[in-house]
Design a protein around this motif. Structure first.
Motif, PDB file in Angstrom:
ATOM      1  N   GLY A 172       0.709  -1.237  -0.043  1.00  0.00           N
ATOM      2  CA  GLY A 172       0.021   0.083   0.118  1.00  0.00           C
ATOM      3  C   GLY A 172       1.104   1.232  -0.063  1.00  0.00           C
ATOM      4  N   ALA A 173       1.932   1.183   0.832  1.00  0.00           N
ATOM      5  CA  ALA A 173       2.827   2.324   0.894  1.00  0.00           C
ATOM      6  C   ALA A 173       3.600   2.538  -0.528  1.00  0.00           C
ATOM      7  CB  ALA A 173       3.824   2.248   2.109  1.00  0.00           C
ATOM      8  N   THR A 174       3.856   1.475  -1.070  1.00  0.00           N
ATOM      9  CA  THR A 174       4.670   1.401  -2.354  1.00  0.00           C
ATOM     10  C   THR A 174       3.629   2.235  -3.414  1.00  0.00           C
ATOM     11  OG1 THR A 174       5.890  -0.465  -1.985  1.00  0.00           O
ATOM     12  CG2 THR A 174       5.272   0.094  -4.203  1.00  0.00           C
ATOM     13  N   VAL A 175       2.219   1.957  -3.463  1.00  0.00           N
ATOM     14  CA  VAL A 175       1.516   2.517  -4.198  1.00  0.00           C
ATOM     15  C   VAL A 175       1.259   3.797  -3.990  1.00  0.00           C
ATOM     16  CG1 VAL A 175      -1.105   2.680  -4.915  1.00  0.00           C
ATOM     17  CG2 VAL A 175       0.108   0.454  -4.927  1.00  0.00           C
ATOM     18  N   ALA A 176       1.200   4.217  -2.806  1.00  0.00           N
ATOM     19  CA  ALA A 176       1.209   5.846  -2.438  1.00  0.00           C
ATOM     20  C   ALA A 176       2.397   6.657  -2.750  1.00  0.00           C
ATOM     21  CB  ALA A 176       1.043   5.745  -0.901  1.00  0.00           C
ATOM     22  N   GLY A 177       3.687   5.850  -2.704  1.00  0.00           N
ATOM     23  CA  GLY A 177       4.646   6.345  -3.329  1.00  0.00           C
ATOM     24  C   GLY A 177       4.701   6.545  -4.878  1.00  0.00           C
ATOM     25  N   HIS A 178       4.225   5.693  -5.391  1.00  0.00           N
ATOM     26  CA  HIS A 178       4.205   5.877  -6.783  1.00  0.00           C
ATOM     27  C   HIS A 178       3.254   6.821  -7.158  1.00  0.00           C
ATOM     28  CE1 HIS A 178       4.001   4.546 -11.036  1.00  0.00           C
ATOM     29  NE2 HIS A 178       2.499   4.432 -10.903  1.00  0.00           N
ATOM     30  N   LEU A 179       2.397   7.175  -6.609  1.00  0.00           N
ATOM     31  CA  LEU A 179       1.365   8.089  -6.823  1.00  0.00           C
ATOM     32  C   LEU A 179       1.891   9.569  -6.781  1.00  0.00           C
ATOM     33  CD1 LEU A 179      -2.022   6.593  -5.379  1.00  0.00           C
ATOM     34  CD2 LEU A 179      -1.212   6.883  -7.725  1.00  0.00           C
ATOM     35  N   HIS A 232      -1.344   5.699   6.278  1.00  0.00           N
ATOM     36  CA  HIS A 232      -1.892   4.902   7.609  1.00  0.00           C
ATOM     37  C   HIS A 232      -1.344   3.797   7.903  1.00  0.00           C
ATOM     38  CE1 HIS A 232      -5.586   7.685   7.993  1.00  0.00           C
ATOM     39  NE2 HIS A 232      -5.433   7.679   6.658  1.00  0.00           N
ATOM     40  N   PRO A 233      -1.319   3.204   9.231  1.00  0.00           N
ATOM     41  CA  PRO A 233      -0.434   2.167   9.508  1.00  0.00           C
ATOM     42  C   PRO A 233      -0.899   0.706   8.656  1.00  0.00           C
ATOM     43  CG  PRO A 233      -1.257   3.329  11.548  1.00  0.00           C
ATOM     44  CD  PRO A 233      -2.112   3.933  10.405  1.00  0.00           C
ATOM     45  N   ASP A 234      -1.886   0.624   8.056  1.00  0.00           N
ATOM     46  CA  ASP A 234      -2.220  -0.471   7.354  1.00  0.00           C
ATOM     47  C   ASP A 234      -1.867  -0.168   5.970  1.00  0.00           C
ATOM     48  OD1 ASP A 234      -4.067   1.230   6.271  1.00  0.00           O
ATOM     49  OD2 ASP A 234      -5.708  -0.015   6.532  1.00  0.00           O
ATOM     50  N   GLY A 235      -0.817   0.723   5.566  1.00  0.00           N
ATOM     51  CA  GLY A 235      -0.548   0.960   4.307  1.00  0.00           C
ATOM     52  C   GLY A 235      -1.348   1.702   3.368  1.00  0.00           C
ATOM     53  N   SER A 236      -2.723   1.676   3.974  1.00  0.00           N
ATOM     54  CA  SER A 236      -3.507   2.525   2.953  1.00  0.00           C
ATOM     55  C   SER A 236      -3.276   4.030   3.180  1.00  0.00           C
ATOM     56  CB  SER A 236      -5.090   2.272   3.364  1.00  0.00           C
ATOM     57  OG  SER A 236      -5.344   2.783   4.869  1.00  0.00           O
ATOM     58  N   SER A 237      -3.933   4.671   2.199  1.00  0.00           N
ATOM     59  CA  SER A 237      -3.682   6.236   2.154  1.00  0.00           C
ATOM     60  C   SER A 237      -4.552   7.023   1.651  1.00  0.00           C
ATOM     61  CB  SER A 237      -2.244   6.554   1.358  1.00  0.00           C
ATOM     62  OG  SER A 237      -2.519   6.146   0.023  1.00  0.00           O
ATOM     63  N   VAL A 238      -4.710   8.298   1.550  1.00  0.00           N
ATOM     64  CA  VAL A 238      -5.349   9.553   1.354  1.00  0.00           C
ATOM     65  C   VAL A 238      -4.528  10.195   0.298  1.00  0.00           C
ATOM     66  CG1 VAL A 238      -7.079  11.322   1.552  1.00  0.00           C
ATOM     67  CG2 VAL A 238      -7.362   9.276   2.655  1.00  0.00           C
ATOM     68  N   ILE A 239      -4.797  10.575  -0.844  1.00  0.00           N
ATOM     69  CA  ILE A 239      -3.921  11.507  -1.735  1.00  0.00           C
ATOM     70  C   ILE A 239      -4.647  12.727  -1.698  1.00  0.00           C
ATOM     71  CG2 ILE A 239      -2.841  11.648  -3.881  1.00  0.00           C
ATOM     72  CD1 ILE A 239      -1.700   9.483  -2.665  1.00  0.00           C
ATOM     73  N   ASP A 249      -3.861  -4.804  -9.397  1.00  0.00           N
ATOM     74  CA  ASP A 249      -5.028  -5.203  -9.845  1.00  0.00           C
ATOM     75  C   ASP A 249      -6.008  -5.199  -8.413  1.00  0.00           C
ATOM     76  OD1 ASP A 249      -3.868  -7.470  -8.739  1.00  0.00           O
ATOM     77  OD2 ASP A 249      -4.642  -8.725 -10.292  1.00  0.00           O
ATOM     78  N   THR A 250      -5.314  -5.198  -7.167  1.00  0.00           N
ATOM     79  CA  THR A 250      -6.091  -5.149  -5.771  1.00  0.00           C
ATOM     80  C   THR A 250      -6.469  -3.876  -5.365  1.00  0.00           C
ATOM     81  OG1 THR A 250      -4.216  -5.327  -4.631  1.00  0.00           O
ATOM     82  CG2 THR A 250      -5.274  -7.419  -5.335  1.00  0.00           C
ATOM     83  N   VAL A 251      -5.939  -2.529  -6.205  1.00  0.00           N
ATOM     84  CA  VAL A 251      -6.032  -1.329  -5.607  1.00  0.00           C
ATOM     85  C   VAL A 251      -7.262  -0.908  -5.835  1.00  0.00           C
ATOM     86  CG1 VAL A 251      -5.356   1.085  -5.854  1.00  0.00           C
ATOM     87  CG2 VAL A 251      -3.502  -0.787  -6.021  1.00  0.00           C
ATOM     88  N   ALA A 252      -7.801  -0.216  -4.737  1.00  0.00           N
ATOM     89  CA  ALA A 252      -9.319   0.371  -4.854  1.00  0.00           C
ATOM     90  C   ALA A 252      -9.180   2.041  -4.584  1.00  0.00           C
ATOM     91  CB  ALA A 252     -10.148  -0.264  -3.794  1.00  0.00           C
ATOM     92  N   ARG A 279      -9.569  14.582  -2.087  1.00  0.00           N
ATOM     93  CA  ARG A 279      -9.417  13.731  -1.361  1.00  0.00           C
ATOM     94  C   ARG A 279      -9.642  12.335  -2.055  1.00  0.00           C
ATOM     95  NH1 ARG A 279      -7.678  14.469   3.659  1.00  0.00           N
ATOM     96  NH2 ARG A 279      -8.236  12.540   4.296  1.00  0.00           N
ATOM     97  N   VAL A 280      -8.712  11.534  -2.313  1.00  0.00           N
ATOM     98  CA  VAL A 280      -9.079  10.286  -2.895  1.00  0.00           C
ATOM     99  C   VAL A 280      -8.377   8.905  -1.953  1.00  0.00           C
ATOM    100  CG1 VAL A 280      -8.586   8.459  -4.713  1.00  0.00           C
ATOM    101  CG2 VAL A 280      -9.087  10.886  -5.271  1.00  0.00           C
ATOM    102  N   ARG A 281      -9.221   8.183  -1.487  1.00  0.00           N
ATOM    103  CA  ARG A 281      -8.600   7.330  -0.693  1.00  0.00           C
ATOM    104  C   ARG A 281      -8.268   5.938  -1.497  1.00  0.00           C
ATOM    105  NH1 ARG A 281      -8.561   5.976   4.385  1.00  0.00           N
ATOM    106  NH2 ARG A 281      -9.931   7.735   4.865  1.00  0.00           N
ATOM    107  N   VAL A 282      -6.877   5.390  -1.390  1.00  0.00           N
ATOM    108  CA  VAL A 282      -6.336   4.350  -1.786  1.00  0.00           C
ATOM    109  C   VAL A 282      -6.148   3.220  -0.980  1.00  0.00           C
ATOM    110  CG1 VAL A 282      -4.322   3.662  -3.174  1.00  0.00           C
ATOM    111  CG2 VAL A 282      -4.965   5.909  -3.200  1.00  0.00           C
ATOM    112  N   SER A 283      -6.954   2.208  -1.238  1.00  0.00           N
ATOM    113  CA  SER A 283      -6.910   0.970  -0.180  1.00  0.00           C
ATOM    114  C   SER A 283      -7.024  -0.396  -0.729  1.00  0.00           C
ATOM    115  CB  SER A 283      -8.228   1.196   0.938  1.00  0.00           C
ATOM    116  OG  SER A 283      -9.477   0.977  -0.018  1.00  0.00           O
ATOM    117  N   GLY A 284      -6.897  -1.285  -0.110  1.00  0.00           N
ATOM    118  CA  GLY A 284      -7.268  -2.793  -0.553  1.00  0.00           C
ATOM    119  C   GLY A 284      -5.611  -3.376  -1.377  1.00  0.00           C
ATOM    120  N   THR A 285      -4.860  -2.548  -1.145  1.00  0.00           N
ATOM    121  CA  THR A 285      -3.673  -3.243  -2.088  1.00  0.00           C
ATOM    122  C   THR A 285      -3.201  -4.618  -1.262  1.00  0.00           C
ATOM    123  OG1 THR A 285      -2.897  -0.903  -2.862  1.00  0.00           O
ATOM    124  CG2 THR A 285      -1.444  -2.364  -2.993  1.00  0.00           C
TER     125      THR A 285
END
Length: 565
Positions: free
Chosen positions: A173-180, A213-220, A258-261, A269-275
């Motif tokens: 999840g943090a990797t996706v946030a970093g890529h974003l 967030h601690p679970d790796g989800s994020s809000v961009i 393919d698991t990113v929501a 604000r866009v929530r990025v979760s489920g990775t």
């Protein structure tokens, strides 16, 4: 939750962004990405001339006016501006702080340089645990060489939340946030297909913030009052940038795209979760730059009648003057029939020469072109002056075992801490080949159709990875995606973009994003620095595709995006 901002997406990005991000709102960390394949070539040449260089000098200038503010507000800085000399940049930061009367604790990460006697630069893409070790030791500033771009965000997450190597979903999840957020304003509306729909028309998008967030989800999100916008579509566009298949490989984790929501979580604000994450490969990617020789270019303007014959005459004359070896001729038919001014009546003949001999590629070539001014086709004129050749680089990539790289965190105290490779890795096979979706029972041909530009229904984002290009296409609505995934095959892509025919093209579906991504192998030849394409980084490839006139389903009217469930 920690707030991680970004103030640089490349070497040359907006110089005021560091000040804007520090003054614009609350942050815990501020990152800056300066490195790309071409940048490593530039920095390698810098260090070849002066061993004390090899880092992004603009970062030091930006830091001079912002270091005091960052220290005062407790914002910790993480950047890969160290390039091929992170130790040199760390030393320069110390000297800058002394001159400013500040006390700064600087750590740096090294070990990415891979011994290759025949290469100008060879650097492995390291992970985030070295960054985290420096932060855990109290560093105010962490400087790296070649790490993955996303590691600049993953490292603070590891340091703050205590993630271990087996926290794969959080790391993913943090990797996706970093890529974003790695590419700065691209996720807040920069280079966005539908820029005319942005509140400010895309004039000055703000730089992004990831609330991790601690679970790796994020809000961009972005600072209040800044330009651009953060929407599901702007985030989708950046998520599709410079990727391959659904498996997004990194040194610490493989993030399953393919698991990113994505969900709109309020204005900007866009929530990025489920990775979901899986173990990383047991190898690291190595980017290798070599000097390939010298290059030069001249452009002839061919106006009016007999354009092909005029181009053929120039070719015969140039080849007779300097020989055919290494020459490349590209005729851009920008001319229009019965035009009423010179510019719209003209085509452009671009002549390129690459050679190991600087003299031949230099004045011998450009002088021969200029000498045709009074001795070639009617109306002969050039847009370029004669000039010397410039060196160009060739980029290639391969891999090395993770355990063969001496990843080291150098703490602010000077203590060197070895960073071990991940204890669990997984061998990665080639990307799975997807079958043509036409045989899928859920696909049906939409009738009747109407003629229109593809961009009415889809957005696109494209870019480069060495000699390859990626082209991500997303549909604005669910119904449009149902059509797109069945219609836009590799074969159809070849019809719309003929330059892809004959190349290896991989096609990947990302249903969560309503997107299809193509990887076009070899489109950019030997890489950006060596490419002679009009668009050498494939940045405009997506917009070219969107501009093609095709048969669109009549029932799908152009319009804005449709909210996901």
């Amino acid at each position: 939750m920690i707030r991680i901002g970004n103030a640089s997406g490349f070497y040359g990005d907006r110089s005021t962004a560091w000040r804007e991000m520090l003054d614009g709102g609350e942050l815990d960390f501020l990152t800056g990405d300066y490195l790309a394949e071409l940048t490593m070539l530039i920095l390698g040449r810098d260090r070849l001339r002066d061993p004390s260089l090899g880092y992004a000098k603009t970062f030091l200038r930006q830091l001079e006016g912002t270091l005091g503010t960052a220290l005062e507000r407790g914002v910790r800085i993480v950047t890969n501006a160290g390039g091929v000399n992170p130790a040199g940049l760390a030393t320069a930061i110390g000297a800058l702080a002394d001159r400013l009367g500040l006390t700064v604790r600087t750590g740096y990460v090294e070990g990415d340089a891979v011994p290759r006697p025949d290469a100008l630069t060879a650097n492995a893409y390291l992970g985030a645990f070295g960054i985290a070790a420096c932060l855990e030791a109290g560093a105010d500033v962490v400087v790296t060489g070649r790490v993955t771009d996303a590691s600049l965000v993953v490292g603070p997450g590891i340091a703050r939340f205590g993630w271990r190597h087996d926290d794969l979903d959080a790391l993913a999840g943090a990797t996706v946030a970093g890529h974003l957020i790695e590419c700065g304003a691209q996720v807040t509306g920069g280079n966005f297909s539908f820029f005319t729909e942005l509140p400010d028309g895309g004039r000055r998008p703000g730089f992004p913030v990831a609330e991790l967030h601690p679970d790796g989800s994020s809000v961009i999100t972005k600072h209040p009052g800044t330009g651009g916008a953060v929407t599901v579509e702007t985030v989708t566009a950046q998520l599709l940038y410079e990727i391959g298949g659904p498996d997004y490989l990194g040194p610490d984790v493989v993030a399953r795209l393919d698991t990113v929501a994505l969900h709109q979580d309020g204005p900007d604000r866009v929530r990025v979760s489920g990775t979901q994450g899986t173990p990383p490969p047991d190898t690291l990617k190595v980017g290798v730059n070599n000097l390939g020789g010298f290059r030069n270019s001249m452009t002839f303007v061919l106006c009016g009648l007999d354009v092909p014959a005029k181009a053929a005459l120039v070719r015969q004359q140039i080849e007779a003057a300097v020989g055919p070896e290494g020459l490349e001729f590209r005729l851009a038919r920008t001319d229009r029939v019965d035009a009423d001014d010179t510019e719209t009546a003209s085509a452009l003949l671009h002549v390129h020469l690459r050679d190991g001999d600087r003299a031949r590629a230099g004045r011998a070539f450009s002088g021969a072109a200029v000498e045709l001014a009074l001795a070639s086709y009617p109306g002969c004129t050039l847009t370029t002056l004669p000039g010397d050749a410039t060196p160009y680089g060739v980029f290639t990539s391969d891999t090395v075992p993770q355990k063969a790289v001496a990843h080291v965190a150098v703490l602010p105290t000077g203590v060197r801490v070895p960073i071990p490779p991940p204890p669990l890795t997984c061998e990665q096979g080639p990307p799975a080949k997807q079958k043509s979706p036409v045989g899928d029972p859920s696909y049906h041909s939409y009738q009747p159709t109407r003629r229109g530009v593809l961009g009415e229904l889809v957005g696109a984002r494209s870019g480069d990875k060495g000699g390859d290009a990626n082209l991500g296409v997303w549909a604005r609505t669910g119904t449009a995606y149902a059509w797109l995934r069945g219609w836009l095959t590799v074969e159809r892509l070849g019809e719309l973009l003929p330059e892809t025919v004959g190349l290896t093209v991989e096609r990947h579906e990302l249903p969560n994003l309503r997107a299809v991504n193509f990887v076009i192998r070899g489109l950019l030849g030997q890489g950006v620095a060596a490419s002679t394409r009009f668009d050498p980084q494939a940045k405009a490839l997506g917009e070219l595709l969107r501009a093609r006139i095709v048969d669109l389903p009549a029932e799908l009217a152009p319009g804005g995006p449709e909210d996901r469930p």
